[in-house]
Write an enzyme that holds these catalytic residues in place. Structure first.
Site, PDB file in Angstrom:
ATOM      1  CG  HIS A 100      -1.985  -1.094   1.124  1.00 37.75           C
ATOM      2  ND1 HIS A 100      -2.935  -1.296   2.092  1.00 37.75           N
ATOM      3  CD2 HIS A 100      -2.228  -2.015   0.151  1.00 37.75           C
ATOM      4  CE1 HIS A 100      -3.730  -2.298   1.725  1.00 37.75           C
ATOM      5  NE2 HIS A 100      -3.310  -2.754   0.558  1.00 37.75           N
ATOM      6  CD  GLU A 145      -1.254   3.626   4.035  1.00 39.84           C
ATOM      7  OE1 GLU A 145      -1.062   3.069   2.936  1.00 39.84           O
ATOM      8  OE2 GLU A 145      -2.347   3.647   4.597  1.00 39.84           O
ATOM      9  CB  CYS A 201      -1.154   0.655   6.200  1.00 37.49           C
ATOM     10  SG  CYS A 201      -0.916  -0.083   4.613  1.00 37.49           S
ATOM     11  CG  MET A 209     -25.713   8.950 -40.225  1.00 35.06           C
ATOM     12  SD  MET A 209     -26.009  10.662 -39.724  1.00 35.06           S
ATOM     13  CE  MET A 209     -26.903  11.285 -41.151  1.00 35.06           C
ATOM     14  NE  ARG A 253     -13.579   1.998 -25.334  1.00 35.37           N
ATOM     15  CZ  ARG A 253     -13.542   1.696 -26.623  1.00 35.37           C
ATOM     16  NH1 ARG A 253     -12.510   1.055 -27.121  1.00 35.37           N
ATOM     17  NH2 ARG A 253     -14.543   2.025 -27.408  1.00 35.37           N
ATOM     18  CB  THR A 281     -23.358  -0.637 -29.714  1.00 31.31           C
ATOM     19  OG1 THR A 281     -24.350   0.329 -29.394  1.00 31.31           O
ATOM     20  CG2 THR A 281     -22.011   0.023 -29.810  1.00 31.31           C
ATOM     21  CD  GLU A 340     -16.836   3.251 -24.858  1.00 34.37           C
ATOM     22  OE1 GLU A 340     -16.870   3.615 -26.038  1.00 34.37           O
ATOM     23  OE2 GLU A 340     -15.809   2.865 -24.291  1.00 34.37           O
ATOM     24  N   GLY A 366     -25.691   2.656 -27.379  1.00 40.39           N
ATOM     25  CA  GLY A 366     -26.508   3.587 -28.142  1.00 40.39           C
ATOM     26  C   GLY A 366     -27.707   4.051 -27.322  1.00 40.39           C
ATOM     27  N   PRO A 367     -28.653   4.731 -28.000  1.00 40.29           N
ATOM     28  CG  PRO A 367     -29.904   5.754 -29.685  1.00 40.29           C
ATOM     29  CD  PRO A 367     -28.621   5.070 -29.431  1.00 40.29           C
TER      30      PRO A 367
HETATM   31  N1  LIG Z   1     -22.851   8.190 -30.578  1.00 42.09           N
HETATM   32  C1  LIG Z   1     -22.518   7.324 -29.659  1.00 42.09           C
HETATM   33  O1  LIG Z   1     -21.911   7.654 -28.647  1.00 42.09           O
HETATM   34  C2  LIG Z   1     -22.885   5.880 -29.871  1.00 42.09           C
HETATM   35  C3  LIG Z   1     -22.384   4.927 -28.988  1.00 42.09           C
HETATM   36  C4  LIG Z   1     -22.750   3.603 -29.162  1.00 42.09           C
HETATM   37  C5  LIG Z   1     -23.599   3.270 -30.190  1.00 42.09           C
HETATM   38  N2  LIG Z   1     -24.047   4.211 -31.038  1.00 42.09           N
HETATM   39  C6  LIG Z   1     -24.980   3.873 -32.129  1.00 42.09           C
HETATM   40  O2  LIG Z   1     -26.181   3.482 -31.507  1.00 42.09           O
HETATM   41  C7  LIG Z   1     -26.841   2.520 -32.299  1.00 42.09           C
HETATM   42  C8  LIG Z   1     -27.216   1.349 -31.445  1.00 42.09           C
HETATM   43  O3  LIG Z   1     -27.906   1.817 -30.306  1.00 42.09           O
HETATM   44  P1  LIG Z   1     -28.885   0.892 -29.474  1.00 42.09           P
HETATM   45  O4  LIG Z   1     -29.177   1.514 -28.176  1.00 42.09           O
HETATM   46  O5  LIG Z   1     -30.028   0.478 -30.323  1.00 42.09           O
HETATM   47  O6  LIG Z   1     -28.014  -0.401 -29.305  1.00 42.09           O
HETATM   48  P2  LIG Z   1     -27.223  -0.965 -28.070  1.00 42.09           P
HETATM   49  O7  LIG Z   1     -26.364   0.052 -27.486  1.00 42.09           O
HETATM   50  O8  LIG Z   1     -26.585  -2.197 -28.542  1.00 42.09           O
HETATM   51  O9  LIG Z   1     -28.413  -1.317 -27.095  1.00 42.09           O
HETATM   52  C9  LIG Z   1     -29.275  -2.338 -27.459  1.00 42.09           C
HETATM   53  C10 LIG Z   1     -29.085  -3.454 -26.468  1.00 42.09           C
HETATM   54  O10 LIG Z   1     -29.664  -3.003 -25.262  1.00 42.09           O
HETATM   55  C11 LIG Z   1     -30.569  -3.940 -24.819  1.00 42.09           C
HETATM   56  N3  LIG Z   1     -31.699  -3.251 -24.184  1.00 42.09           N
HETATM   57  C12 LIG Z   1     -32.588  -2.431 -24.749  1.00 42.09           C
HETATM   58  N4  LIG Z   1     -33.484  -2.009 -23.831  1.00 42.09           N
HETATM   59  C13 LIG Z   1     -33.151  -2.575 -22.667  1.00 42.09           C
HETATM   60  C14 LIG Z   1     -33.689  -2.536 -21.355  1.00 42.09           C
HETATM   61  N5  LIG Z   1     -34.767  -1.815 -21.063  1.00 42.09           N
HETATM   62  N6  LIG Z   1     -33.084  -3.240 -20.402  1.00 42.09           N
HETATM   63  C15 LIG Z   1     -31.994  -3.977 -20.689  1.00 42.09           C
HETATM   64  N7  LIG Z   1     -31.432  -4.070 -21.918  1.00 42.09           N
HETATM   65  C16 LIG Z   1     -32.011  -3.372 -22.901  1.00 42.09           C
HETATM   66  C17 LIG Z   1     -31.029  -4.701 -26.045  1.00 42.09           C
HETATM   67  O11 LIG Z   1     -31.476  -5.899 -25.539  1.00 42.09           O
HETATM   68  P3  LIG Z   1     -31.854  -7.186 -26.382  1.00 42.09           P
HETATM   69  O12 LIG Z   1     -30.558  -7.853 -26.619  1.00 42.09           O
HETATM   70  O13 LIG Z   1     -32.731  -7.934 -25.425  1.00 42.09           O
HETATM   71  O14 LIG Z   1     -32.555  -6.709 -27.611  1.00 42.09           O
HETATM   72  C18 LIG Z   1     -29.779  -4.712 -26.888  1.00 42.09           C
HETATM   73  O15 LIG Z   1     -28.932  -5.805 -26.555  1.00 42.09           O
HETATM   74  C19 LIG Z   1     -25.877   2.160 -33.399  1.00 42.09           C
HETATM   75  O16 LIG Z   1     -26.286   2.809 -34.574  1.00 42.09           O
HETATM   76  C20 LIG Z   1     -24.547   2.699 -32.937  1.00 42.09           C
HETATM   77  O17 LIG Z   1     -23.769   3.104 -34.042  1.00 42.09           O
HETATM   78  C21 LIG Z   1     -23.729   5.512 -30.900  1.00 42.09           C
END
Ligand SMILES: NC(=O)c1ccc[n+]([C@@H]2O[C@H](COP(=O)([O-])OP(=O)(O)OC[C@H]3O[C@@H](n4cnc5c(N)ncnc54)[C@H](OP(=O)(O)O)[C@@H]3O)[C@@H](O)[C@H]2O)c1
Length: 379
Positions: free
Chosen positions: A57, A59, A91, A170, A191, A203, A307, A309-310
């Protein structure tokens, strides 16, 4: 020396101890980042920081550096010295045996194995003890460790890259690259600092994401790069129905933890290829994200970087599981058919999620906004 002069000096030495602690940001997992400075007669005679779990650690490093000069000195430590026999001896005992006269700690250790007993051990040996010097700064470098110890959950950071009109991909799913190389280096460092990097099936399918730490993109000193790559984060994939094929670049990049709702028979092939499988279905038909975080914390995971998507980032947000958003903003418009930042269907202004923006700075040609939920995550 007046009490005011003493407290100014205490803060200055503690600031140096915190600087040392920060060197461990890439390597101490699952342990906290800790620094220590030993001062005698107004001179720093020993310095140390915790490098890796299982190794001495902070110390112990500082006491070794100080040698005989530790006798009668003051030790500044960013976290209460431990009092238990873990992988290394306590320590608190090392400080007592070295003959230190005073110990100043930035904060008590909430680890139930310590929790004040380290300071008590010092006091019972006749050492003057003070705690709480630069406590806010000390908490800030160990957010994940403290959240795990205090709430049994890891600290969750959601990182997203978006255009100035708030779009993340997109309509086709294409999203590479929204931000520039400096922002991508900052993400590489995020990361490397995390115990877990987590994403979703879509994703990985859309971006061919691997979520690895790439040493040449870290933009760190050789010393820190070496530390960052010796402890890569665990890569976690949420894939409810096992849609990501085993020949995807994500799996080719090494073993991962796959969290799914799929039946045992479907999980078998992934398991055979060396990936750990965790079945955690929720009543909503997706993976149970809260249960997953509890499971990760029980494995010693301090910091999770999401990391995704939406949809997945939106799910973490709606469930109140996010501690911090790191949003990289690029000076471009991606247009109204592109995808939003988060799937967060809200109808009224009164439902808007309040955030506190805690930092905003330029990263190359992009901006980084760090925001936390104004009312905190639901722990
Ligand atoms: N700009 C950025 O920072 C960024 C970062 C990452 C990705 N992206 C883009 O985002 C897009 C993909 O986004 P996405 O959100 O559809 O994909 P994602 O990040 O892969 O999320 C979808 C996953 O989340 C799971 N999921 C959805 N709702 C849930 C819930 N309520 N509880 C638990 N799990 C859940 C889905 O489950 P299931 O397996 O059960 O269907 C699927 O496995 C892509 O086009 C990628 O290029 C952008």
């Amino acid at each position: 020396m007046s009490p005011t002069e003493q407290s100014v000096l205490d803060a200055a030495y503690m600031a140096r101890a915190l600087e040392l602690a920060r060197k461990g940001v890439y390597s101490t997992h699952p342990n906290p980042r800790v620094g220590c400075v030993i001062v005698r007669d107004g001179e720093i005679v020993g310095e140390g920081w915790h490098v890796r779990a299982g190794e001495p650690h902070a110390e112990v490093h500082a006491l070794r550096h100080a040698g005989e000069k530790a006798r009668g000195a003051t030790a500044y430590v960013t976290l209460e010295p431990c009092s238990h026999h873990g992988r290394t001896p306590p320590c608190a005992d090392a400080l007592v045996n070295a003959g230190v006269a005073r110990v100043v700690a930035a904060m008590q250790d909430p680890n139930p194995d310590v929790a004040g007993r380290g300071l008590l051990r010092l006091m019972s040996a006749g050492i003057a003890v003070q705690s709480g010097v630069l406590e806010g700064e000390a908490r800030a470098i160990n957010k994940g460790f403290l959240k795990r110890m205090e709430h049994g959950l890891p600290y969750v950071r959601v990182k997203l890259a978006m255009s100035l009109d708030g779009r993340t991909a997109m309509a086709s799913g294409q999203s590479q690259w929204i931000t520039g190389p400096q922002a991508r280096s900052a993400v590489q460092r995020l990361r490397a600092q995390s115990s877990v990097v987590l994403t979703g099936a879509d994703t990985v399918l859309a971006d061919h994401a691997r979520l690895t730490v790439r040493p040449d993109e870290l933009d760190l000193s050789a010393e820190l790069t070496a530390l960052a790559v010796t402890r890569p984060p665990l890569r976690v994939l949420i894939d409810g129905r096992l849609r990501v094929p085993l020949d995807a670049p994500f799996f080719k990049a090494g073993s991962a933890l796959v969290v799914t709702c799929a039946a045992a028979s479907a999980r078998e092939r992934y398991h055979e290829e060396g990936h750990e499988m965790l079945a955690l279905a929720s009543s909503g038909g997706h993976v149970d994200l809260r249960k997953l975080l509890v499971e990760l914390a029980s494995r010693g995971v301090n910091d999770v970087l999401v990391e995704a998507g939406p949809r997945l980032a939106g799910a973490f947000t709606r469930l109140g599981l996010v501690d911090e958003f790191q949003i990289f903003v690029a000076g471009k418009f991606m247009g109204s058919s592109a995808r939003p930042l988060l799937d967060l269907p809200l109808a009224q202004m009164s439902e808007a999620m309040e955030l506190k923006i805690i930092e905003m700075r330029a990263v190359g040609n992009d901006w980084r906004v760090i925001a936390i939920p104004a009312h905190g995550p639901s722990v």
